[in-house]
Design an enzyme around this catalytic site. Structure first.
Site, PDB file in Angstrom:
ATOM      1  N   SER A 124     -37.282  71.008  12.168  1.00  0.00           N
ATOM      2  CA  SER A 124     -38.689  70.589  12.198  1.00  0.00           C
ATOM      3  C   SER A 124     -38.984  69.540  11.136  1.00  0.00           C
ATOM      4  O   SER A 124     -38.376  69.546  10.048  1.00  0.00           O
ATOM      5  CB  SER A 124     -39.547  71.829  11.927  1.00  0.00           C
ATOM      6  N   TYR A 152     -42.541  78.522   6.254  1.00  0.00           N
ATOM      7  CA  TYR A 152     -41.884  78.112   7.502  1.00  0.00           C
ATOM      8  C   TYR A 152     -40.946  76.923   7.240  1.00  0.00           C
ATOM      9  O   TYR A 152     -39.771  76.930   7.610  1.00  0.00           O
ATOM     10  CB  TYR A 152     -42.935  77.749   8.556  1.00  0.00           C
ATOM     11  N   LYS A 156     -36.742  76.538   7.448  1.00  0.00           N
ATOM     12  CA  LYS A 156     -36.039  75.536   8.263  1.00  0.00           C
ATOM     13  C   LYS A 156     -35.056  74.736   7.403  1.00  0.00           C
ATOM     14  O   LYS A 156     -33.931  74.464   7.812  1.00  0.00           O
ATOM     15  CB  LYS A 156     -37.043  74.602   8.945  1.00  0.00           C
TER      16      LYS A 156
END
Ligand code: UDP
Length: 344
Positions: A124, A152, A156
């Site tokens: 991402s 988050y 990643k």
């Protein structure tokens, strides 16, 4: 250097019953691969598995992954499973580290046991973080500083590092695809995002135009951008799916790990998106101007040149018109009504 050839070879898609996974399974099958969907169905739906085999399982269950890899004689893995809500990751980082980081660790261990040494990770643009973009910055490339602004994004980035180390230590090869703003639905209306309470801009605008949601709030019109609203790089899921197939088909160098942006390189402001929605839907979605949303970078646009050189990939379907139109058709389809998840 070796190159995988499709000819019916099995490719496991973790999280393959979800929004991007289902579209990717379709693209894989069209390219001649045999998709094996491995999904715990916590967010995905069995009905979204329309291409390939299905195994219900969790990536954190190393035995289950190992068994599926062996049973289907899998030659490569596309790893899409994971949690992806920035907001929830702030409230429950434990879940994000467990599913995204520990889950990847378990997958890598099973792959190693089964001598599967080819991996494509769905990563991402969240790895770059707020500080990477800025009103004055141009599109940024893969070497831009990494300072994720949420748990988050941290998970990643940690996952990318873990995979890179795995490749170096064990001679595997991997590509991480860093998605920008994934949007839209399958052009034939066969798959799409099934979240009814979707918080993303485009589904919210469509719900507002369909009279199904609250009027939307535009989060801030005082950014240092030409019209004052935030700028994003919206990429259609059909293009994302093709990027996965291209990554799988690229020549693999043992030990190599490469991260590639998947975006268009073109930014659109929130006002641009509202204008396109009005044109495509034939009515202007109701909205009010509200305060900025915490954590929103003013400008998040990919320098997408590296993936063109590395994989020969370029976006084909990522016009805003196409994105809004396919999302609109999907959200009023019978399939969406049947599958849509209730608000969580
Ligand atoms: N946005 C907005 N109102 C909404 C949802 C989103 O103004 O109800 C804006 C948001 O501030 C961002 C852009 O639309 O600038 C895209 O947001 P989205 O949540 O779709 O994706 P993100 O970039 O946050 O991943």
């Amino acid at each position: 250097m070796s190159k995988l050839a499709p000819a019916g070879a099995a490719v496991m898609l973790t999280g393959g019953a979800g929004y991007i996974g289902a579209q990717t399974a379709r693209a894989l099958e069209m390219a001649g691969w045999r998709p094996v969907i491995f999904d715990n169905l916590s967010f995905g739906r069995r009905e979204m598995v329309r291409w390939g085999e299905f195994v219900q399982g969790d990536v954190r269950d190393v035995d289950a992954v190992r068994e599926a890899l062996k049973r289907y004689e899998v030659v490569a893995v596309l790893h899409l499973a994971g949690l992806k809500s920035v907001g929830l990751s702030v409230a429950r980082p434990d879940l994000y580290y467990d599913h995204n980081v520990a889950g990847t660790g378990s997958l890598l261990s099973a792959m190693r046991d089964c001598c599967v040494n080819r991996l494509v990770l769905s990563s991402s643009a969240a790895v770059y973080g707020v500080s990477a973009g800025g009103a004055a910055d141009g599109p940024f490339d893969e070497d831009a500083p990494k300072s994720p602004s949420s748990p988050y994004g941290h998970t990643k980035l940690a996952t990318e590092w873990m995979i890179s180390a795995h490749c170096q230590a064990f001679g595997a090869s991997a590509i991480a695809l860093r998605f920008f703003n994934a949007a839209g639905a399958d052009a034939d209306g066969l798959t799409g995002d099934i979240r009814r309470d979707n918080t993303h801009l485009i589904p919210r605008l469509i719900d507002a135009a369909l009279g199904q949601g609250e009027p939307i709030t535009l989060f801030g019109d005082d950014y240092d951008t030409p019209d004052g609203s935030c700028i994003r790089d919206y990429i259609h899921i059909g293009d994302l799916a093709r990027a996965h197939v291209a990554a799988l088909s690229a020549p693999a160098i043992p030990g190599a790990f490469e991260a590639l942006n998947v975006g268009t390189g073109v930014g659109h402001s929130v006002f641009d998106v509202i204008d396109v929605a009005e044109r495509v839907l034939g009515r202007r979605p109701d909205f009010t101007i509200g305060p900025r949303r915490p954590g929103d970078p003013p400008r998040l646009v990919a320098d997408a040149s590296r993936i063109r050189g590395a994989l020969g990939w370029a976006p084909k379907e990522s016009t805003l018109d196409m994105i809004v139109e396919t999302e609109f058709n999907w959200r009023r389809s019978e399939m969406f009504r049947r599958l849509a998840l209730p608000p969580r």
